[in-house]
Write an enzyme that holds these catalytic residues in place. Sequence first.
Site, PDB file in Angstrom:
ATOM      1  N   VAL A 173       0.864  -1.182   0.000  1.00 31.05           N
ATOM      2  CA  VAL A 173       0.000   0.000   0.000  1.00 31.05           C
ATOM      3  C   VAL A 173       0.902   1.234   0.000  1.00 31.05           C
ATOM      4  CG1 VAL A 173      -1.907   1.154   1.170  1.00 31.05           C
ATOM      5  CG2 VAL A 173      -1.634  -1.311   1.408  1.00 31.05           C
ATOM      6  N   GLU A 174       0.485   2.277  -0.709  1.00 30.53           N
ATOM      7  CA  GLU A 174       1.397   3.393  -0.982  1.00 30.53           C
ATOM      8  C   GLU A 174       1.932   4.104   0.260  1.00 30.53           C
ATOM      9  OE1 GLU A 174      -0.847   6.206  -3.327  1.00 30.53           O
ATOM     10  OE2 GLU A 174      -1.353   7.351  -1.554  1.00 30.53           O
ATOM     11  N   SER A 175       1.176   4.103   1.346  1.00 30.07           N
ATOM     12  CA  SER A 175       1.624   4.836   2.521  1.00 30.07           C
ATOM     13  C   SER A 175       2.861   4.205   3.163  1.00 30.07           C
ATOM     14  CB  SER A 175       0.486   4.927   3.536  1.00 30.07           C
ATOM     15  OG  SER A 175      -0.155   3.674   3.656  1.00 30.07           O
ATOM     16  N   GLY A 176       3.223   2.980   2.745  1.00 36.28           N
ATOM     17  CA  GLY A 176       4.435   2.364   3.272  1.00 36.28           C
ATOM     18  C   GLY A 176       4.235   0.985   3.857  1.00 36.28           C
ATOM     19  N   ILE A 224      -6.504   4.158   1.866  1.00 34.47           N
ATOM     20  CA  ILE A 224      -5.130   3.698   1.762  1.00 34.47           C
ATOM     21  C   ILE A 224      -4.305   4.023   2.991  1.00 34.47           C
ATOM     22  CG2 ILE A 224      -4.765   3.512  -0.719  1.00 34.47           C
ATOM     23  CD1 ILE A 224      -4.038   6.419  -0.732  1.00 34.47           C
TER      24      ILE A 224
END
Lengths: 261, 313
Positions: free
Chosen positions: A52-55, A68
């Site tokens: 997931v893009e947040s890490g 997200i």
Amino acid sequence: MGDIAYKKEELMVIEASKHINDGEIVFTGIGLPVVAVTLAQKTHAPNVTVVVESGVVGPQLKLAPLSIADSKIMRRAARLGSLREVLACILQRGMVDVGFIGGAQIDQYANLNSTVIGDYYKPKVRFPGSGGANPIASHAKRLLIITPHQKRRFVKKCDYITSPGYIDGPYGRKNAGLRMWNPSITVITDLCVMDIDSASGKLQLAKLMPDVTIEQVVENTSFELIIPPKVDVVDLPTETELNLIRKEIDPEGIYFSNKQN
Amino acid sequence: MNSKIMTASEAVERFIFDGASVGFSGQNVVGAPMAITHEIIRQKKKNLTLLGCNLSLPADILIGAGLVRKCEWGTCNIGYRGIPSMGYSARKYYQEGKLEIEDYEHLGMVSRFLAGEMGLPFMPVMSSLGSDILKYKAPSTEKKFEIIENPWNPGEKVLLMPAATPDVAIVHVQRADEMGDAIMEGFTATIPELVRASKKVIVSCEEIISSEETRNYPEMTTIPYIYVDAVVEQPWGSHPTATYRYYDCDVEHLRMYQECAEAALKEGKSGMQKYQDYLQEYVLSCDTFNDYLEKIGGVKKLMELKQRMREVI
């Protein structure tokens, strides 16, 4: 089997889950894609790794995340890192097998627009913009797009290309300099499944949803969709698949009752 | 070493100025530095340029307060549980021609901070290529990007994005010591790059801990003190967004905010009044963020959000 009642969105999600293979790395966004990944994990692809893009890398999803950055998607992850670790060190370097994206418009080359409707500087409607969608569209090996099938959404040319599909033809991505220049793109709607005709880089009809006609698809598409001579029909959902969705993945019915953004 | 602990009011007065470029922590509904954001509104620091990947609520409320000239962002997305994703103030101001937006995408934007933090003028990026992110730029941007040929692989295109070095970064973390050593839990999103790329850094935190404690486990420190200029202790300081392990986001309040911002966009004068009433009630009439926390439901509400976080981790 054929008389089990189901929602269109449920079948879209089930179809999407079949495009995910065991052992793959899947980049998820929000909403229905998360249900699709979780369903794949619970059926044929238990060893899928979600990023997931947040890490977040490799979470064990308890409840499907709704955003997200939802705290739920951090649960029992292998790593809670940074946005750069996921977008650059996993996605840009080419490790993502499947990426989910979406948009307010999709055109005949599967380009997506999530930025503006109308003129960029004087838009009719301003949308949030790319976020992680452009990098996903640029670098994932395969792209999955789950979207409602509406005439105003399936346009000949996007008002703004936020996330590139095949841009303007079979070599559009290559000419633009994208390393992942010929990804597989699958669009799953409430009417049909589409993929890319490699000769033209344009969307073609791949399968129809049950009880949907080619005419209905054509009627709801603003561009000339390529219709191959033979078009299959998507399998009806099984009781097992529906039970997994309704009892385990989304028991509160959040994904299928409210309008997702 | 001197303590950097100060109030939100002092931190904003000292480090935020009219015309400043300001970077923000926060991803959607997690980790936005709302206490400092409210203070900027109270002190009416204006003509700001905001930079970030997902600028979400801080950007939207600063735009709605009329303090923002330009945003350089990947997105402004507040979407959660049926709450509309686009910040309505951002939408309103952009559609009315009162706001410049320089659209990037998240990888491009974080690469700009990466260049900034390493003291480099630009960073190669392989996304954005072929998209309209490279076709359009904001009116006041002089040069948005460059495409070169890879010197080691002739024929391969490489996109260069300029370094971003904000005047100030504002981030909310779980814990920090009096010198500014900050400890983050959960994902860090863009905070590491943003902080190290910025000229000044304001850290707000849920708790202040002693440097005796941080120095015993220095490997736990996310941001060492050398980057930090102000430490502001503000429990619940990211409300209505979440702080990992401390409290969940306040869905009801986020929804109410978006309803007010939507009214301002769609309902003319009365709608704009509704938004002004929100700002008056929850920001301008509050002396401090603690007053705001009383108004959103006080200890009872906050303990509910704490419990909700416990249930999801």
